[in-house]
Enzyme design. Structure first.
Site, mmCIF file in Angstrom:
data_model
loop_
_atom_site.group_PDB
_atom_site.id
_atom_site.type_symbol
_atom_site.label_atom_id
_atom_site.label_comp_id
_atom_site.label_asym_id
_atom_site.label_seq_id
_atom_site.Cartn_x
_atom_site.Cartn_y
_atom_site.Cartn_z
ATOM 1 C CG HIS A 6 -6.706 -5.087 1.990
ATOM 2 N ND1 HIS A 6 -6.105 -5.967 2.874
ATOM 3 C CD2 HIS A 6 -7.857 -4.684 2.582
ATOM 4 C CE1 HIS A 6 -6.857 -6.075 3.966
ATOM 5 N NE2 HIS A 6 -7.931 -5.325 3.813
ATOM 6 C CG ASP A 20 -3.090 -8.163 0.784
ATOM 7 O OD1 ASP A 20 -2.263 -8.390 1.680
ATOM 8 O OD2 ASP A 20 -4.156 -7.540 0.983
ATOM 9 C CG HIS A 28 -1.961 -1.006 1.268
ATOM 10 N ND1 HIS A 28 -2.855 -1.206 0.243
ATOM 11 C CD2 HIS A 28 -2.269 -1.946 2.207
ATOM 12 C CE1 HIS A 28 -3.667 -2.211 0.555
ATOM 13 N NE2 HIS A 28 -3.323 -2.684 1.729
HETATM 14 ZN ZN LIG Z 1 -4.234 -6.997 2.828
#
Ligand SMILES: [Zn+2]
Length: 382
Positions: A186, A184, A147
């Site tokens: 996300h 993942d 991220h």
């Molecule tokens: Zn994640």
């Protein structure tokens, strides 16, 4: 496929020392402390990495692995992506002993040095594969990275390990085409940002549609400029399990990846799409992680002499995520431990959310195929 010259494992006890603190409730008024007498650890605590190491030792799988010592990344290696101001900010927060490096990116005492060692672990993994010391590597490092943006941390991530590893492979070894596969739950927004206009890196992300971050990982985000078509987002509806991920691999991910013909494969491996994860609403069993790993090992054997580097990202079921990672390493080594699992695989594989493709997932897969078909002839005519 031959196991020689072996499977590497990056780990260092110092990874356990990154302390993001205790859990808070995020409200419109900002973070509030959890009201229980007993504090709850932050979700990105040390347990996933520690328990993974424990399971490997407990099962004897460690004896099948080549230990790779990580080294700290240098500031020069970080600033191929991150701004010097951001790197300095993380350092200062770490000296201070607390703070947020962006959005939900907590820094504790000494986190800077540990984050350098996490990014450096990714670099050491690439070096081990490129030098032929091992054919494939699992890097059991933390804090995670996918991220993290150039100028701020996000989502528990400080430095973007996979971006730094890909750039290292390109700069140090002249690798021309890197595949980054992010499973993942996300979206790997920091990684997407790094390579959005760069055709030398194919970024493929399977994630839960609409989870985190907002407005990222959208189907229409397919790359820009010379990188048009080299960002492949597969936003899948909540509730998808093994069958949907397998179909996504067979129908979309693998045909595109074969056509791209990578010289190195990196995986952002978050085990938070598991059936027991508290942050995601996907339903993968440990077998899905075994299968996805095997499919990417086969792809690596076909396209790049087996060069495969897997980096730990998220995974928040303290009970189940370490078993998912164990499954990945079972595939990498070809050794099945048959350790009893928290959920009986035979039972799981009969559950409809795991074994079937529902109508919303089927529609999503068809839309993903039609979005990417103009860029990738391998998808046409299906
Ligand atoms: Zn994640």
């Amino acid at each position: 496929m031959s196991d020689s010259p072996g499977v590497g494992f990056v780990y260092d006890d110092r990874y356990l020392q990154h302390n993001p603190g205790t859990e808070v409730f995020w409200t419109e008024r900002g973070p509030l402390p959890v009201p229980f007498v007993e504090p709850t650890l932050h979700p990105s605590n040390y347990r996933l990495v520690m328990r993974t190491k424990h399971l490997l030792d407990l099962t004897g799988l460690t004896s099948h692995l080549v230990r790779i010592e990580p080294r700290p990344a240098t500031v020069e290696e970080l600033t191929v992506f991150h701004t010097p101001e951001y790197v300095e900010r993380v350092k200062q927060l770490s000296v201070k002993g607390s703070g947020d490096a962006g959005e939900h990116a907590p820094v504790g005492p000494g986190s800077y040095e540990i984050a350098l060692l996490s990014a450096g672990g990714a670099i050491s993994a690439v070096d081990a594969v490129m030098h032929g010391r091992v054919r494939r590597v699992f890097a059991n490092c933390r804090p995670p990275g996918h991220h993290a943006l150039a100028d701020r941390g996000m989502g528990y991530c400080l430095f973007n390990n996979v971006v730094i590893a890909a750039r290292h492979a390109q700069h140090a070894y002249g690798i021309k085409r890197v595949l980054i596969l992010d499973w993942d739950v996300h979206h790997g927004n920091g990684t997407q940002e790094a390579f959005y206009a760069d055709p030398s890196v194919l970024f493929v992300s399977l994630h839960q549609d609409g989870l985190y971050p907002d407005d990222m990982g959208l189907l229409r985000q397919t790359g820009a400029g010379e990188g048009a078509g080299t960002t492949i987002n597969l936003p899948l509806p909540a509730g998808c399990g093994d069958a949907v991920y397998r179909a996504a691999f067979e129908r979309i991910v693998l045909p595109i990846a074969r056509a791209f013909c990578p010289e190195l494969i990196l995986i952002s491996a978050g085990q938070d799409a598991s059936v027991m994860d508290p942050e995601g609403r996907m339903c993968l069993s440990t077998n899905a992680y075994r299968w996805m790993t095997s499919a990417l090992m086969d792809l690596a054997a076909e396209t790049c002499e087996g060069r495969l580097v897997i980096l730990q990202e998220g995974g928040y079921s303290e009970l189940y995520a370490p078993y998912c990672t164990l499954g990945i390493i079972e595939s990498l080594t070809g050794v099945r431990t048959n350790l009893p699992e928290p959920q009986d695989l035979r039972v799981l594989q009969r559950r409809p959310e795991i074994a079937t493709i529902g109508p919303s997932a089927d529609a999503a897969l068809k839309e993903i195929e039609s979005t990417h078909a103009p860029f990738w002839p391998a998808l046409r005519g299906r």
